[in-house]
Design an enzyme around this catalytic site. Structure first.
Site, short mmCIF file in Angstrom:
data_model
loop_
_atom_site.label_atom_id
_atom_site.label_comp_id
_atom_site.label_asym_id
_atom_site.label_seq_id
_atom_site.Cartn_x
_atom_site.Cartn_y
_atom_site.Cartn_z
N ASN A 235 0.79 -1.24 0.00
CA ASN A 235 0.00 0.00 0.00
C ASN A 235 0.82 1.29 0.00
OD1 ASN A 235 0.70 -0.60 2.65
ND2 ASN A 235 -1.16 0.30 3.50
N GLU B 221 5.01 -4.41 12.07
CA GLU B 221 4.09 -3.27 11.89
C GLU B 221 2.89 -3.83 11.15
OE1 GLU B 221 4.46 -0.25 13.00
OE2 GLU B 221 6.56 -0.21 13.60
N CYS C 289 -2.97 1.38 6.73
CA CYS C 289 -3.02 0.66 8.00
C CYS C 289 -3.65 1.51 9.09
CB CYS C 289 -1.62 0.23 8.41
SG CYS C 289 -0.46 1.61 8.52
P1 NAP Z 1 0.68 -9.23 3.54
O1 NAP Z 1 -0.19 -10.04 2.66
O2 NAP Z 1 0.88 -9.66 4.93
O3 NAP Z 1 2.07 -9.10 2.76
C1 NAP Z 1 3.12 -8.32 3.22
C2 NAP Z 1 4.44 -8.88 2.76
O4 NAP Z 1 4.65 -10.13 3.40
C3 NAP Z 1 4.53 -9.15 1.26
O5 NAP Z 1 5.81 -8.85 0.79
C4 NAP Z 1 4.26 -10.65 1.19
O6 NAP Z 1 4.77 -11.26 0.03
C5 NAP Z 1 5.00 -11.12 2.42
N1 NAP Z 1 4.59 -12.44 2.93
C6 NAP Z 1 3.43 -13.10 2.70
N2 NAP Z 1 3.44 -14.29 3.35
C7 NAP Z 1 4.63 -14.38 4.00
C8 NAP Z 1 5.23 -15.37 4.83
N3 NAP Z 1 4.61 -16.50 5.14
N4 NAP Z 1 6.45 -15.12 5.34
C9 NAP Z 1 7.10 -13.97 5.06
N5 NAP Z 1 6.57 -13.01 4.25
C10 NAP Z 1 5.36 -13.20 3.74
O7 NAP Z 1 0.14 -7.72 3.60
P2 NAP Z 1 -0.40 -6.79 2.41
O8 NAP Z 1 -1.73 -7.27 1.97
O9 NAP Z 1 0.67 -6.59 1.39
O10 NAP Z 1 -0.55 -5.40 3.17
C11 NAP Z 1 -1.70 -4.96 3.77
C12 NAP Z 1 -1.63 -5.14 5.28
O11 NAP Z 1 -0.49 -4.46 5.78
C13 NAP Z 1 -2.81 -4.50 5.99
O12 NAP Z 1 -3.21 -5.34 7.03
C14 NAP Z 1 -2.24 -3.20 6.52
O13 NAP Z 1 -2.95 -2.68 7.61
C15 NAP Z 1 -0.86 -3.62 6.88
N6 NAP Z 1 0.03 -2.46 6.96
C16 NAP Z 1 0.56 -2.11 8.20
C17 NAP Z 1 1.35 -0.98 8.30
C18 NAP Z 1 1.94 -0.55 9.61
O14 NAP Z 1 2.93 0.19 9.58
N7 NAP Z 1 1.42 -0.96 10.75
C19 NAP Z 1 1.62 -0.21 7.16
C20 NAP Z 1 1.07 -0.61 5.95
C21 NAP Z 1 0.29 -1.74 5.85
P3 NAP Z 1 3.80 -11.55 -1.24
O15 NAP Z 1 3.39 -10.21 -1.74
O16 NAP Z 1 4.67 -12.30 -2.16
O17 NAP Z 1 2.65 -12.35 -0.72
#
Ligand code: NAP
Length: 470
Positions: free
Chosen positions: A149, A244, A278
């Site tokens: 995002n 995070e 987020c």
């Molecule tokens: P996500 O599906 O958890 O993916 C994040 C990253 O993790 C991607 O690079 C993904 O790779 C990787 N990943 C997936 N499965 C993994 C595993 N088993 N082991 C290690 N890495 C793995 O999250 P998203 O959909 O991209 O992002 C949205 C989420 O992020 C929302 O919940 C949002 O609230 C949160 N977020 C939090 C913050 C904060 O600072 N608190 C900031 C921004 C977003 P792939 O793309 O290859 O699956």
């Protein structure tokens, strides 16, 4: 675009298209790496550790400042790349690049401020006659795993402090939006020795997981969903971890609040980046006495948003990351309507677009507000009084940020003290962050803090050296 490992461009037999969610066109193709390539990246990052440790803080700082200038020179190109791969309106992408420049600058400054302190051992039993001091030392190799995002700024929040305190980095960008980050790492590599920064593309469940479990990685710095974060925390073993994670941020609007200000807060907080933030406003908890007026004004402002081509400067609402994500939001809203909520405006999906939606009479048990809804939706929950507002605000597994709108400072302080969240803003929505502030949630929203100085603390280890002068 190829990966960057040990200063070399590496591809894979397996490739995947990166799709523009606005028009479905292929923007570029990335390699899907497997474990052998992950091992190569781990090896190169470990080999490069010494080159960085030997570099003076003065030089590290200057090199980071050079990258600041390079990013400034390429500001528009980077913003366009972000818009193409995420569907984020171009003006928002420019803001993300500007913030990225600031984040990088903060790290370049912080690189000169990494020091310990003297410790009076004579304050303890038998400690007289010692001179002791602490040092902050790099951990080694940091794996930075990042979401789609805000890919550029959130990745720089990991890479820049890691390098500032002399760690090498392996970046695993999101598969849906990897390109801007990969381009940025190329700029870094022009300044730093080969292997200091490496990129690896491929599935999180395969190469991401491998980095998390590897004994040759010293820290995992992850931003993403709670589901992935929980998995990482269970697998990382003894290495340091920063998580995070997602948010389900409340905005409380009390009856004495400046309603126009609160409405403006929702427009930014719920609809920025099509609600894929987020710290987005995900639950609007409004005192019943003002809820009708608040909802009417909110609908009026929401309908002014312009949905369209994200590259058009007039667009204020772009697409979601994919049609699949938009369908999920549509289903969640429809489910709330079936349970009695009422759509006041929006509620229609067109491909990867979902209209900015205001939905009233939402109850705290609806999925729409129990889980994190990652889309342009503003759900209104009506309450009677501040106690009920706080109770509902805290009735969630998340605790990232929160906002309270009131002109009564005793009520503001009550909310600020009783809401369980990493940050509470008064008369500002949760969707606000400066890149130097300590950022990170309570409860399932995460572990650890970012915001350069705080990330540096988490990316170093403290050593005490004691000289016996007796
Ligand atoms: P996500 O599906 O958890 O993916 C994040 C990253 O993790 C991607 O690079 C993904 O790779 C990787 N990943 C997936 N499965 C993994 C595993 N088993 N082991 C290690 N890495 C793995 O999250 P998203 O959909 O991209 O992002 C949205 C989420 O992020 C929302 O919940 C949002 O609230 C949160 N977020 C939090 C913050 C904060 O600072 N608190 C900031 C921004 C977003 P792939 O793309 O290859 O699956």
């Amino acid at each position: 675009m190829d990966m960057l490992i040990g200063g070399k461009h590496i591809s894979s037999d397996d490739l995947e298209d990166v799709i523009n969610p606005y028009n479905g066109e292929v923007i570029d193709t990335i390699p899907i790496a497997h474990l052998q390539t992950a091992n190569l990246a781990i090896g190169e990052a470990n080999n490069a550790k010494e080159s960085l440790v030997e570099m003076s803080a003065f030089k590290v700082s200057n090199k980071l400042f050079n990258v600041v200038e390079k990013l400034k020179d390429n500001r528009e190109d980077f913003a366009e790349q972000l818009t193409l791969e995420i569907g984020k309106p171009i003006n928002e992408s420019l803001v993300e690049v500007d913030r990225s420049i600031e984040t990088l600058k903060l790290a370049a400054e912080e690189a000169k401020r990494i020091y310990g302190e003297s410790v009076p051992l004579d304050a303890g039993l038998n400690g007289k006659g010692f001179f002791a001091f602490t040092q902050r030392l790099p951990l080694g190799v940091v794996a930075a795993i990042t979401p789609f995002n805000y890919p550029l700024n959130l990745t720089i929040h990991k890479i820049a402090p890691a390098i500032a305190c002399k760690n090498t980095v392996i970046v695993k960008p999101p598969t849906e939006a990897p390109l801007t980050v990969m381009k940025f790492c190329e700029l870094l590599n022009e300044e730093f020795p080969d292997g200091v920064v490496n990129t690896i593309t491929g599935y999180g469940s395969e190469v991401g997981d491998y980095l998390v479990c590897s004994p040759d990685i010293d820290k995992v710095s992850f931003t993403g969903s709670v589901t992935t974060g929980l998995m990482i925390s269970q697998k990382a073993g003894m290495k340091k971890v920063t998580l995070e994670l997602g948010g389900n941020d409340p905005m409380i609007v009390l009856k004495d609040a400046d309603i126009d200000k609160a409405v403006k807060g929702v427009i930014n907080g719920a609809f920025l980046n099509a609600g894929q933030v987020c710290m987005g406003v995900k639950r609007i908890i409004v005192e019943d006495e003002i809820a009708d007026e608040f909802a009417e004004k909110l609908v009026g402002e929401t309908e002014k948003l312009v949905m369209g081509n994200p590259l058009d400067v007039k667009t204020t609402l772009g697409t979601l990351i994919s049609e699949k994500a938009a369908i999920h939001v549509e289903q969640t809203v429809n489910n709330a309507v079936q349970k009695g909520a009422e759509i006041l405006t929006g509620g229609v999906r067109e491909g990867a677009f979902y209209q900015a939606t205001v939905i009233d009479n939402v109850t705290p048990d609806m999925d729409l507000v129990v889980r994190e809804t990652f889309g342009p939706v503003a759900p209104i929950i009506r309450v009677n009084g501040v106690e009920e507002a706080i109770e509902i605000a805290n009735d969630t597994d998340y605790g990232l940020q929160a906002g309270v709108f009131t002109n009564d400072y005793s009520l503001a302080m009550k909310c600020a003290q009783e809401i369980e969240a990493g940050t509470v803003f008064v008369n500002k929505q949760s969707t606000f962050r400066t890149d130097n502030m300590p950022f990170g949630g309570f409860k399932n929203s995460g572990v650890g803090k970012e915001g350069i100085k705080y990330a540096v603390d988490d990316m170093t280890r403290m050593k005490l050296i004691g000289l016996n002068l007796r």
